[in-house]
Design a protein around this motif. Structure first.
Motif, short mmCIF file in Angstrom:
data_model
loop_
_atom_site.label_atom_id
_atom_site.label_comp_id
_atom_site.label_asym_id
_atom_site.label_seq_id
_atom_site.Cartn_x
_atom_site.Cartn_y
_atom_site.Cartn_z
N ARG A 208 1.04 -1.14 0.29
CA ARG A 208 -0.08 -0.39 0.02
C ARG A 208 1.14 1.31 0.40
NH1 ARG A 208 -5.20 -1.29 3.79
NH2 ARG A 208 -6.33 -2.60 2.19
N GLU A 209 2.10 0.80 1.12
CA GLU A 209 2.94 2.55 0.18
C GLU A 209 3.33 3.04 -0.95
OE1 GLU A 209 6.76 4.16 3.02
OE2 GLU A 209 5.85 2.19 3.97
N ALA A 210 4.15 1.66 -1.62
CA ALA A 210 4.62 1.38 -2.91
C ALA A 210 3.63 2.21 -3.81
CB ALA A 210 4.65 0.09 -3.31
N LEU A 211 2.05 1.73 -3.59
CA LEU A 211 1.11 2.17 -4.03
C LEU A 211 0.57 4.01 -4.32
CD1 LEU A 211 -1.29 -0.82 -4.46
CD2 LEU A 211 0.30 0.26 -6.11
N GLN A 212 0.64 3.96 -3.03
CA GLN A 212 0.97 5.70 -2.73
C GLN A 212 1.41 6.46 -3.27
OE1 GLN A 212 -2.14 6.73 -1.16
NE2 GLN A 212 -1.56 9.14 -1.27
N SER A 213 2.61 5.93 -3.20
CA SER A 213 3.85 6.40 -3.63
C SER A 213 3.99 6.85 -5.31
CB SER A 213 5.38 6.19 -3.54
OG SER A 213 5.37 5.96 -2.36
N LEU A 214 3.07 6.28 -6.29
CA LEU A 214 2.59 5.84 -7.48
C LEU A 214 1.60 6.79 -7.90
CD1 LEU A 214 3.07 1.83 -8.59
CD2 LEU A 214 4.79 3.71 -8.66
N HIS A 215 0.94 6.77 -6.58
CA HIS A 215 -0.75 7.00 -6.16
C HIS A 215 0.14 9.03 -6.51
CE1 HIS A 215 -4.77 8.32 -6.11
NE2 HIS A 215 -4.34 9.45 -4.69
N GLN A 216 0.70 8.84 -5.84
CA GLN A 216 0.71 10.65 -5.49
C GLN A 216 2.18 11.26 -6.85
OE1 GLN A 216 3.08 10.32 -2.04
NE2 GLN A 216 1.38 10.51 -0.59
N MET A 217 2.58 10.74 -7.08
CA MET A 217 3.71 11.20 -8.80
C MET A 217 2.02 11.06 -9.88
SD MET A 217 7.30 9.43 -8.37
CE MET A 217 7.08 9.45 -9.83
N GLY A 218 0.85 10.04 -9.87
CA GLY A 218 -0.11 10.47 -11.09
C GLY A 218 0.11 9.61 -11.74
N LEU A 219 1.42 8.65 -11.55
CA LEU A 219 1.64 6.76 -12.19
C LEU A 219 0.01 6.31 -12.46
CD1 LEU A 219 4.46 6.61 -11.71
CD2 LEU A 219 3.59 7.51 -14.03
N ILE A 220 -1.05 6.44 -11.35
CA ILE A 220 -1.55 5.40 -11.34
C ILE A 220 -2.82 6.26 -10.05
CG2 ILE A 220 -0.23 3.37 -10.49
CD1 ILE A 220 -0.93 3.17 -8.16
#
Length: 235
Positions: free
Chosen positions: A54-66
């Protein structure tokens, strides 16, 4: 043991998972619009716990990638100049809040962009471009007594001129600057008594673009931006 001169940093597991997922997206293993594997599948694949995933996904989300949506599969976003520049919104707003003098620097940057782009617009404009600009002026004229709509039409007018260049990177950067300026300096655009002046200046800019006179377009835009920059909000 001696002290290492070039130590290898210890990394969080979530950073390693982020790198794996980021590589999948960049290399096209998952295409824009495609769902990522479920959290359970990622946990099994990488041998990590749910908090790490979840932490990795949140980082991707914050970058606008997902895009992470509650109750739905996480999906990969299309990466465009607009989506990339949008990631600067938060830090740009913070920068302007903590150091308001940067607004003047931003306005200078906007002026440099628009003076160059209006010259390009004069050389490249099409009949459709001219029709769109005249339509936006008509919309703005009809919104004289509606400040928010008047400002929205103002932003759209300048954005339409920028778009004529046909360069998506420049368009994204210039559009972002317009948004940041209008968001932080909106009070100066909600005045009474200057609407007709703004509309007249917009018409002069379009007339120069129509005539494909780059020098005149630059001069008219410079006059317009310099006057607007000098306005003070009403008490």
């Amino acid at each position: 043991m001696s002290t290492p001169t070039d130590p290898i940093p210890r990394r969080k597991l979530s950073d390693a998972v982020f790198d794996r997922l980021h590589a999948m997206i960049v290399k096209g293993a998952v295409a824009p619009g495609d769902p990522l594997p479920s959290e359970r599948a990622l946990m099994d694949r990488f041998g990590v716990g749910r908090p790490v995933v979840r932490e990795a996904l949140q980082s991707l989300h914050q970058m606008g990638l997902i895009t992470v949506s509650h109750g739905e599969r996480t999906r990969v976003n299309a990466i465009t100049p607009q989506s990339a520049v949008a990631q600067l919104d938060g830090i740009a707003q913070t920068l302007l809040s903590v150091a308001p003098e940067n607004l003047d620097h931003l306005k200078d940057a906007r002026r440099m962009f628009e003076l160059g782009l209006v010259r390009v617009a004069a050389l490249r404009r099409s009949d459709d471009d001219l029709h769109a600009l005249h339509h936006l002026i008509a919309m703005q004229s009809a919104a004289r007594d509606r400040p928010d709509d008047f400002v929205a039409a103002d932003i759209a007018f300048h954005a339409r001129i920028i778009a004529i260049a046909g360069n998506p990177v420049i368009t994204a950067l210039a559009d972002a600057m317009l948004k940041w300026i209008f968001h932080n300096h909106g009070a100066l655009l909600r005045w009474s008594g200057h609407e007709d002046t703004t509309l007249a200046e917009h018409r002069q800019i379009v007339a120069a673009i129509d005539a494909q006179d780059g020098d005149a377009a630059v001069a008219q835009m410079a006059t317009h931006l310099d006057r607007s920059a000098g306005l003070q909000p009403r008490a």
